[in-house]
Design a protein around this motif. Structure first.
Motif, PDB file in Angstrom:
ATOM      1  N   ARG A   1       0.841  -1.212   0.000  1.00  0.00           N
ATOM      2  CA  ARG A   1       0.000   0.000   0.000  1.00  0.00           C
ATOM      3  C   ARG A   1       0.873   1.257   0.000  1.00  0.00           C
ATOM      4  NH1 ARG A   1      -3.999  -0.414   4.815  1.00  0.00           N
ATOM      5  NH2 ARG A   1      -4.491   1.699   4.105  1.00  0.00           N
ATOM      6  N   THR A   2       0.492   2.209  -0.839  1.00  0.00           N
ATOM      7  CA  THR A   2       1.304   3.424  -0.954  1.00  0.00           C
ATOM      8  C   THR A   2       0.639   4.636  -0.300  1.00  0.00           C
ATOM      9  OG1 THR A   2       0.271   3.949  -3.054  1.00  0.00           O
ATOM     10  CG2 THR A   2       2.320   2.720  -3.164  1.00  0.00           C
ATOM     11  N   GLY A   3      -0.665   4.529  -0.038  1.00  0.00           N
ATOM     12  CA  GLY A   3      -1.444   5.675   0.440  1.00  0.00           C
ATOM     13  C   GLY A   3      -0.858   6.341   1.669  1.00  0.00           C
ATOM     14  N   GLU A   4      -0.391   5.533   2.627  1.00  0.00           N
ATOM     15  CA  GLU A   4       0.091   6.103   3.884  1.00  0.00           C
ATOM     16  C   GLU A   4       1.541   6.572   3.801  1.00  0.00           C
ATOM     17  OE1 GLU A   4      -0.430   2.849   6.483  1.00  0.00           O
ATOM     18  OE2 GLU A   4      -2.568   3.190   6.765  1.00  0.00           O
ATOM     19  N   PHE A   5       2.191   6.303   2.675  1.00  0.00           N
ATOM     20  CA  PHE A   5       3.630   6.540   2.593  1.00  0.00           C
ATOM     21  C   PHE A   5       3.996   7.957   2.148  1.00  0.00           C
ATOM     22  CE2 PHE A   5       7.506   6.473  -0.044  1.00  0.00           C
ATOM     23  CZ  PHE A   5       8.427   6.090   0.909  1.00  0.00           C
ATOM     24  N   LEU A   6       3.253   8.471   1.163  1.00  0.00           N
ATOM     25  CA  LEU A   6       3.713   9.682   0.465  1.00  0.00           C
ATOM     26  C   LEU A   6       3.859  10.933   1.332  1.00  0.00           C
ATOM     27  CD1 LEU A   6       2.200   9.447  -3.105  1.00  0.00           C
ATOM     28  CD2 LEU A   6       4.599   9.645  -2.466  1.00  0.00           C
ATOM     29  N   LEU A   7       2.821  11.285   2.080  1.00  0.00           N
ATOM     30  CA  LEU A   7       2.888  12.528   2.870  1.00  0.00           C
ATOM     31  C   LEU A   7       3.982  12.452   3.948  1.00  0.00           C
ATOM     32  CD1 LEU A   7       1.530  15.285   2.883  1.00  0.00           C
ATOM     33  CD2 LEU A   7       0.021  14.450   4.693  1.00  0.00           C
ATOM     34  N   PRO A   8       4.042  11.357   4.733  1.00  0.00           N
ATOM     35  CA  PRO A   8       5.147  11.257   5.695  1.00  0.00           C
ATOM     36  C   PRO A   8       6.518  11.270   5.014  1.00  0.00           C
ATOM     37  CG  PRO A   8       3.485   9.605   6.143  1.00  0.00           C
ATOM     38  CD  PRO A   8       3.104  10.237   4.861  1.00  0.00           C
ATOM     39  N   PHE A   9       6.586  10.699   3.803  1.00  0.00           N
ATOM     40  CA  PHE A   9       7.861  10.681   3.072  1.00  0.00           C
ATOM     41  C   PHE A   9       8.339  12.111   2.796  1.00  0.00           C
ATOM     42  CE2 PHE A   9       9.962  10.890  -1.140  1.00  0.00           C
ATOM     43  CZ  PHE A   9      11.127  10.205  -0.833  1.00  0.00           C
ATOM     44  N   LEU A  10       7.385  12.982   2.436  1.00  0.00           N
ATOM     45  CA  LEU A  10       7.756  14.380   2.179  1.00  0.00           C
ATOM     46  C   LEU A  10       8.365  15.008   3.431  1.00  0.00           C
ATOM     47  CD1 LEU A  10       4.680  15.684   0.127  1.00  0.00           C
ATOM     48  CD2 LEU A  10       6.833  14.785  -0.725  1.00  0.00           C
ATOM     49  N   LYS A  11       7.780  14.678   4.594  1.00  0.00           N
ATOM     50  CA  LYS A  11       8.266  15.270   5.849  1.00  0.00           C
ATOM     51  C   LYS A  11       9.649  14.724   6.225  1.00  0.00           C
ATOM     52  CE  LYS A  11       3.606  16.023   7.613  1.00  0.00           C
ATOM     53  NZ  LYS A  11       2.565  15.528   8.507  1.00  0.00           N
ATOM     54  N   VAL A  12       9.832  13.415   6.075  1.00  0.00           N
ATOM     55  CA  VAL A  12      11.149  12.834   6.399  1.00  0.00           C
ATOM     56  C   VAL A  12      12.202  13.387   5.432  1.00  0.00           C
ATOM     57  CG1 VAL A  12      12.462  10.678   6.650  1.00  0.00           C
ATOM     58  CG2 VAL A  12      10.087  10.759   7.355  1.00  0.00           C
ATOM     59  N   PHE A  13      11.789  13.576   4.193  1.00  0.00           N
ATOM     60  CA  PHE A  13      12.723  14.138   3.211  1.00  0.00           C
ATOM     61  C   PHE A  13      13.137  15.554   3.617  1.00  0.00           C
ATOM     62  CE2 PHE A  13      14.448  15.712  -0.720  1.00  0.00           C
ATOM     63  CZ  PHE A  13      14.995  14.603  -1.328  1.00  0.00           C
ATOM     64  N   LEU A  14      12.179  16.317   4.141  1.00  0.00           N
ATOM     65  CA  LEU A  14      12.502  17.680   4.594  1.00  0.00           C
ATOM     66  C   LEU A  14      13.569  17.654   5.693  1.00  0.00           C
ATOM     67  CD1 LEU A  14       9.176  19.744   4.780  1.00  0.00           C
ATOM     68  CD2 LEU A  14      11.213  20.219   3.421  1.00  0.00           C
ATOM     69  N   LEU A  15      13.450  16.685   6.601  1.00  0.00           N
ATOM     70  CA  LEU A  15      14.460  16.539   7.659  1.00  0.00           C
ATOM     71  C   LEU A  15      15.825  16.210   7.050  1.00  0.00           C
ATOM     72  CD1 LEU A  15      12.450  14.524  10.361  1.00  0.00           C
ATOM     73  CD2 LEU A  15      12.966  16.963  10.346  1.00  0.00           C
ATOM     74  N   SER A  16      15.804  15.410   5.986  1.00  0.00           N
ATOM     75  CA  SER A  16      17.062  15.071   5.305  1.00  0.00           C
ATOM     76  C   SER A  16      17.677  16.315   4.665  1.00  0.00           C
ATOM     77  CB  SER A  16      16.824  14.028   4.208  1.00  0.00           C
ATOM     78  OG  SER A  16      16.198  12.919   4.740  1.00  0.00           O
ATOM     79  N   VAL A  17      16.832  17.154   4.108  1.00  0.00           N
ATOM     80  CA  VAL A  17      17.338  18.400   3.505  1.00  0.00           C
ATOM     81  C   VAL A  17      18.010  19.244   4.587  1.00  0.00           C
ATOM     82  CG1 VAL A  17      16.713  20.543   2.301  1.00  0.00           C
ATOM     83  CG2 VAL A  17      15.598  18.397   1.679  1.00  0.00           C
ATOM     84  N   LEU A  18      17.369  19.322   5.761  1.00  0.00           N
ATOM     85  CA  LEU A  18      17.948  20.097   6.862  1.00  0.00           C
ATOM     86  C   LEU A  18      19.316  19.512   7.258  1.00  0.00           C
ATOM     87  CD1 LEU A  18      17.787  22.222   9.102  1.00  0.00           C
ATOM     88  CD2 LEU A  18      16.465  20.598  10.479  1.00  0.00           C
ATOM     89  N   ALA A  19      19.401  18.181   7.351  1.00  0.00           N
ATOM     90  CA  ALA A  19      20.675  17.529   7.705  1.00  0.00           C
ATOM     91  C   ALA A  19      21.749  17.866   6.676  1.00  0.00           C
ATOM     92  CB  ALA A  19      20.476  16.018   7.794  1.00  0.00           C
TER      93      ALA A  19
END
Lengths: 97, 454
Positions: free
Chosen positions: B97-115
């Motif tokens: 299932r992909t539905g629950e993945f996309l929005l949290p993925f954007l947020k985790v990616f933002l943390l990666s950008v900060l790192a």
């Protein structure tokens, strides 16, 4: 990575404390990264060393040779030297004595 | 989902997602270039990767992180879109299932950008304090203050990001480079490195009696092979715990900074020449970048030798990861008194290693056989796969931080045994690498040293 980690269990009261701690840590990060580190970087010694490495294409935080221009450049240079002088790198000295 | 099926699912997903990204980069380079050879030979390389304009990492900065943000932000968004799309396609193929993945993925990616932005500050970068450290710290900071939100959890997929990054890393492992420095290079890298790895692991098991064989292996590999990237590869191959990888990376980064600063003046004090000094630096300092920096401090010749020796060690990652995976499923994870058969070994084997080796073989063949293969591979790697691999590893370390409790982490460092293991292993590494460098470049192949000095 087979085992799950135990998560910190935060109570409602602890959550507010956590928010304050996070805010304090983020403020410290901003202070260090935008104040202290740039000031350090402006010192003559560090500024010269950073400029020297940048000019040579060296990335001190690279994880793999492909992450720095110096990696590709030096590899190509050694490859050329190896092709021009294969004996020097492959022939054991006692074999051609 | 059971652990075994989750692991197979992550392995398959990682191979599909990384395979897609590699295929996109290969196709873009092949179709978007004028081609190697012919009239274009006069140019440095005719191969161009149009993806390089669309996929970017944050650029280094001095005092204002937002100064050149317009230069890299669109590329960061492009990277996020490509990685997100590749992972979603993989999930659809694997019927996850992909539905629950996309929005949290954007947020985790933002943390990666900060790192990444923190890691790109010039002073931080100069000391080799790479994004893995900051990604871990940001994750730890969040999980140990406000805690990991349940809404973020579907995108906290350490193993998936790590394995996807490792398959992409395979595209940077060129087997031909193992012979880059002839016999002296083979002896310094191929002989000393595995000897140090095996002896350190044995020392940790038999003398220090470290409880976790996986922690022992990850520290031994990151110390003897090439720092964080080797730690990631072996941790995935022997299924080390997240806290074990964190501990190994922390120790390795601390000693890398120390050795990068101390070794160049020590080499000058000892009166070692640039070739032996460079080989010693290349064979001992963990991180690839720190090797380049320490080598450059000793001069152009030392830098050339140091970077080349480290590059050969980089190439050993594939061999080490494969060897560790086979050793683990055959000996470490076996039931007491039994010897697993081939089907059992295959069932337990981490399949992503095959993706890693497949990518490596494919790219190595292209490198050797294409007209201007070096230019083609550089365009594929520099323009696409390297950037995506870096994002995958950064996401993996943010995820590790988000899932780690500092109190649990301290358990793995209790008693100081991991630190003792690292120090003893590094001492052996320093001694053997110096002896082998002296033997190779002063006694057996002095002509090679003369050529390298030119």
């Amino acid at each position: 990575m087979c085992c799950e980690s135990d998560q910190p269990s935060l109570t409602q009261a602890g959550h507010r404390r956590g928010q304050i701690q996070l805010l304090a840590a983020l403020s410290a990060i901003v202070l260090v990264w935008c104040g202290l580190l740039p000031a350090l970087g402006r010192t003559t010694v560090l500024r010269q060393r950073i400029a020297f490495l940048e000019a040579r294409g060296v990335n001190p935080s690279a994880k793999f040779f492909t992450e720095q221009e110096a990696g590709w450049r030096n590899a190509a240079e050694v490859e050329r030297q190896l092709q021009e002088h294969p004996q020097a790198f492959w022939a054991l000295p006692w074999r051609h004595r | 989902m059971s652990q075994q099926s989750r692991q197979v699912s992550d392995d398959s997903l990682a191979m599909i997602a990384a395979g897609l990204m590699l295929a996109v980069s290969l196709c873009c380079t092949a179709l978007g270039s004028t081609g190697g050879g012919g009239a274009a030979e006069a140019a440095a390389s005719a191969w161009q990767n149009p993806l390089s304009a669309l996929l970017k990492l944050p650029k280094s900065w001095e005092s204002n992180p937002f100064a050149e943000v317009s230069g890299w932000l669109p590329g960061v968004v492009g990277s996020q879109l490509l990685l997100g799309a590749a992972l979603v396609v993989g999930m659809l193929i694997c019927r996850v299932r992909t539905g629950e993945f996309l929005l949290p993925f954007l947020k985790v990616f933002l943390l990666s950008v900060l790192a990444y932005v923190l890691a790109e500050q010039k002073v931080v970068k100069y000391y080799g304090l790479e994004y893995a450290l900051w990604a871990l710290l940001i994750g730890l900071l969040i999980s140990n203050t406000v805690g990991l939100s349940g809404r973020l959890r579907p995108a906290v997929r350490t193993e998936l990001y790590m394995k996807t990054g490792l398959v992409l890393l395979g595209a940077e492992v060129l087997f031909g480079k193992l012979l880059a420095l002839g016999l002296p290079g083979i002896c310094v890298s191929w002989v000393v490195t595995p000897v140090v790895l095996i002896v350190t692991f044995w020392f940790g098991q038999r003398v220090l009696k470290i409880e976790s064989a996986a922690l022992n292996m990850v520290i031994s590999a990151d110390m003897s092979v090439c720092g964080v990237s080797a730690a990631i590869a072996t941790a995935a191959a022997c299924r080390a715990k997240k806290e074990e990888l964190t501990a190994a990376v922390g120790i390795s980064l601390a000693f890398t900074v120390l050795m990068m600063v101390v070794m160049p003046p020590l080499i000058q004090l000892m009166g070692l020449g640039p070739v032996v000094g460079g080989a010693w630096v290349g064979g001992t300092i963990d991180s690839t970048g720190a090797v380049g920096a320490a080598g450059a401090m000793l001069g152009a010749e030392a830098e050339k030798v140091a970077v080349t020796i480290k590059m050969i060690q980089n190439m050993l990652i594939g061999v080490v990861a494969f060897g560790v995976a086979v050793y683990w499923v055959t000996y470490v994870e076996r039931t007491e008194g039994t010897r697993p058969d081939i089907s059992e070994i295959w069932r337990r084997f981490p399949r992503f290693i095959l993706g890693f080796l497949g990518a490596s073989v494919l790219i190595s063949l292209l490198y050797e056989n294409l007209s201007d293969g070096a230019g083609f591979v550089k365009a594929v790697v520099d323009g696409g796969t390297k950037t995506m691999r870096s994002w995958c590893f950064c996401l993996a370390f943010v995820s590790i931080g988000l899932e780690t409790d500092l109190r649990t982490l301290s358990r793995f460092l209790r008693g100081g045994k991991p630190l003792v293991l690292y120090v003893c292993g590094q001492a052996l590494n320093l001694l053997l690498s110096l002896l082998m460098s002296l033997l190779m470049f002063e006694v057996v192949f002095p002509e090679a040293a003369d050529v390298l000095r030119k």
